[in-house]
Design a protein around this motif. Structure first.
Motif, PDB file in Angstrom:
ATOM      1  N   HIS A 121       0.813  -1.209   0.000  1.00 47.22           N
ATOM      2  CA  HIS A 121       0.000   0.000   0.000  1.00 47.22           C
ATOM      3  C   HIS A 121       0.850   1.264   0.000  1.00 47.22           C
ATOM      4  O   HIS A 121       0.308   2.366  -0.017  1.00 47.22           O
ATOM      5  N   GLY A 122       2.171   1.109   0.037  1.00 48.60           N
ATOM      6  CA  GLY A 122       3.065   2.253   0.076  1.00 48.60           C
ATOM      7  C   GLY A 122       3.813   2.316   1.397  1.00 48.60           C
ATOM      8  O   GLY A 122       3.619   1.486   2.293  1.00 48.60           O
ATOM      9  N   PRO A 123       4.696   3.298   1.565  1.00 49.49           N
ATOM     10  CA  PRO A 123       5.452   3.432   2.814  1.00 49.49           C
ATOM     11  C   PRO A 123       4.522   3.604   4.016  1.00 49.49           C
ATOM     12  O   PRO A 123       3.607   4.417   3.995  1.00 49.49           O
ATOM     13  N   THR A 124       4.756   2.805   5.042  1.00 48.93           N
ATOM     14  CA  THR A 124       3.926   2.821   6.247  1.00 48.93           C
ATOM     15  C   THR A 124       4.783   3.184   7.451  1.00 48.93           C
ATOM     16  O   THR A 124       5.829   2.575   7.692  1.00 48.93           O
ATOM     17  N   HIS A 125       4.343   4.171   8.208  1.00 45.91           N
ATOM     18  CA  HIS A 125       5.040   4.556   9.434  1.00 45.91           C
ATOM     19  C   HIS A 125       4.563   3.686  10.589  1.00 45.91           C
ATOM     20  O   HIS A 125       3.390   3.328  10.667  1.00 45.91           O
ATOM     21  N   TYR A 126       5.496   3.372  11.474  1.00 47.83           N
ATOM     22  CA  TYR A 126       5.162   2.514  12.605  1.00 47.83           C
ATOM     23  C   TYR A 126       6.141   2.752  13.742  1.00 47.83           C
ATOM     24  O   TYR A 126       7.203   3.339  13.551  1.00 47.83           O
ATOM     25  N   GLU A 127       5.751   2.290  14.916  1.00 46.39           N
ATOM     26  CA  GLU A 127       6.624   2.322  16.084  1.00 46.39           C
ATOM     27  C   GLU A 127       6.651   0.933  16.702  1.00 46.39           C
ATOM     28  O   GLU A 127       5.666   0.192  16.635  1.00 46.39           O
ATOM     29  N   ARG A 140       1.160   9.501  10.070  1.00 47.80           N
ATOM     30  CA  ARG A 140       2.302   9.880   9.249  1.00 47.80           C
ATOM     31  C   ARG A 140       2.374   9.091   7.946  1.00 47.80           C
ATOM     32  O   ARG A 140       3.378   9.190   7.224  1.00 47.80           O
ATOM     33  N   THR A 141       1.356   8.283   7.667  1.00 52.09           N
ATOM     34  CA  THR A 141       1.307   7.503   6.430  1.00 52.09           C
ATOM     35  C   THR A 141       0.433   8.221   5.404  1.00 52.09           C
ATOM     36  O   THR A 141      -0.715   8.571   5.696  1.00 52.09           O
ATOM     37  N   ALA A 142       0.965   8.429   4.226  1.00 50.15           N
ATOM     38  CA  ALA A 142       0.247   9.169   3.189  1.00 50.15           C
ATOM     39  C   ALA A 142      -1.004   8.425   2.733  1.00 50.15           C
ATOM     40  O   ALA A 142      -1.081   7.188   2.803  1.00 50.15           O
ATOM     41  N   ASP A 143      -1.971   9.176   2.254  1.00 47.82           N
ATOM     42  CA  ASP A 143      -3.191   8.602   1.702  1.00 47.82           C
ATOM     43  C   ASP A 143      -2.881   7.923   0.362  1.00 47.82           C
ATOM     44  O   ASP A 143      -1.839   8.184  -0.263  1.00 47.82           O
ATOM     45  N   VAL A 144      -3.772   7.054  -0.064  1.00 48.04           N
ATOM     46  CA  VAL A 144      -3.660   6.397  -1.361  1.00 48.04           C
ATOM     47  C   VAL A 144      -4.938   6.665  -2.153  1.00 48.04           C
ATOM     48  O   VAL A 144      -5.973   7.009  -1.586  1.00 48.04           O
TER      49      VAL A 144
END
Length: 242
Positions: free
Chosen positions: A8-14, A58-62
């Motif tokens: 789905h694209g770059p995904t931010h995570y912790e 912080r994850t962009a929309d698609v």
């Protein structure tokens, strides 16, 4: 906050803490921030993961509409990318619906499920008049401010995300209660006493899952994860320890 490339694209995570993996699944128009206090309280006992879905945090929309099937696929892709064969899931609202679908359709990936403020279909919402008291203007503003501060799409994209969420909530989910009979993971169903999901609907979810436990958190509305985070963390910790 690291980023991982998913379909789905770059995904931010912790990731924080150590122990068995536990994944926090945030709600619609929320981010990892909404469940941060719960995650911090659980991190001493679990390896707590907090990915942010497309269009959130912080994850962009698609392109295209939101769908719960895509949220399930995104979570599975995250589990695969982090080499997590199975994890405890703690989901709120849209994240809780995602957790229910994962526990039903991908039982081998779910060690346990805490579903907070989920619904099976749009009929689970209380009336518009009742819903007005389930979230304060200050809480709405906090979510709006966080979106503007965190989103790589910029605050001007908020209307697009909200519009897609509203369309989603009008039509989905469509989970037949009887389909949850196949859920095998230990499950805790939770909601607030002033939630925008009716108490009767929350009880239906719990009754539909074999051996599920039910918890109604007092003195809170739909954003109970922010109103009563320490209480929720205590309840989740005790549930997982059983």
């Amino acid at each position: 906050m690291p980023t991982i490339d998913l379909p789905h694209g770059p995904t931010h995570y912790e990731v924080n803490g150590s122990g068995a993996p536990l994944v926090l699944l945030h709600g619609g128009f929320c981010s990892a921030e909404a469940m941060r206090e719960i995650g911090e309280a659980l991190a001493p006992s679990y390896e707590v993961h907090a990915p942010e879905r497309p269009g959130h945090g912080r994850t962009a929309d698609v392109e295209g509409p939101f769908a719960y099937s895509a949220m399930v696929e995104h979570t599975l892709a995250y589990l695969d990318a982090l080499n997590l064969p199975k994890a405890h899931l703690v989901g709120f609202s849209d994240g809780a619906i995602t957790g229910l679908l994962l526990a039903r359709d991908h039982a081998d990936r779910v060690a346990s499920l805490v579903a907070i403020a989920a619904n099976l279909d749009p009929s689970g919402f209380v009336s518009d008049e009742e819903a007005a008291g389930t979230m304060s203007a200050e809480q709405h503003q906090q979510l709006t401010d966080e979106y503007a501060r965190l989103s790589p799409d910029g605050g001007g994209h908020e209307d697009v995300v909200v519009g897609k969420l509203v369309e989603l909530w009008k039509q989905e989910p469509q989970i037949a209660p009887e389909s949850l009979a196949g859920v095998t993971a230990p499950t805790l169903v939770m909601a607030a006493d002033r939630d925008m999901i009716s108490l009767e609907h929350t009880a239906l979810i719990a009754r539909s899952i074999p051996r599920a436990q039910l918890c109604i958190v007092p003195g809170a509305g739909h954003l109970l994860i922010r109103e009563r985070p320490q209480l929720i963390a205590t309840i989740v910790r005790e549930f997982l320890a059983q």
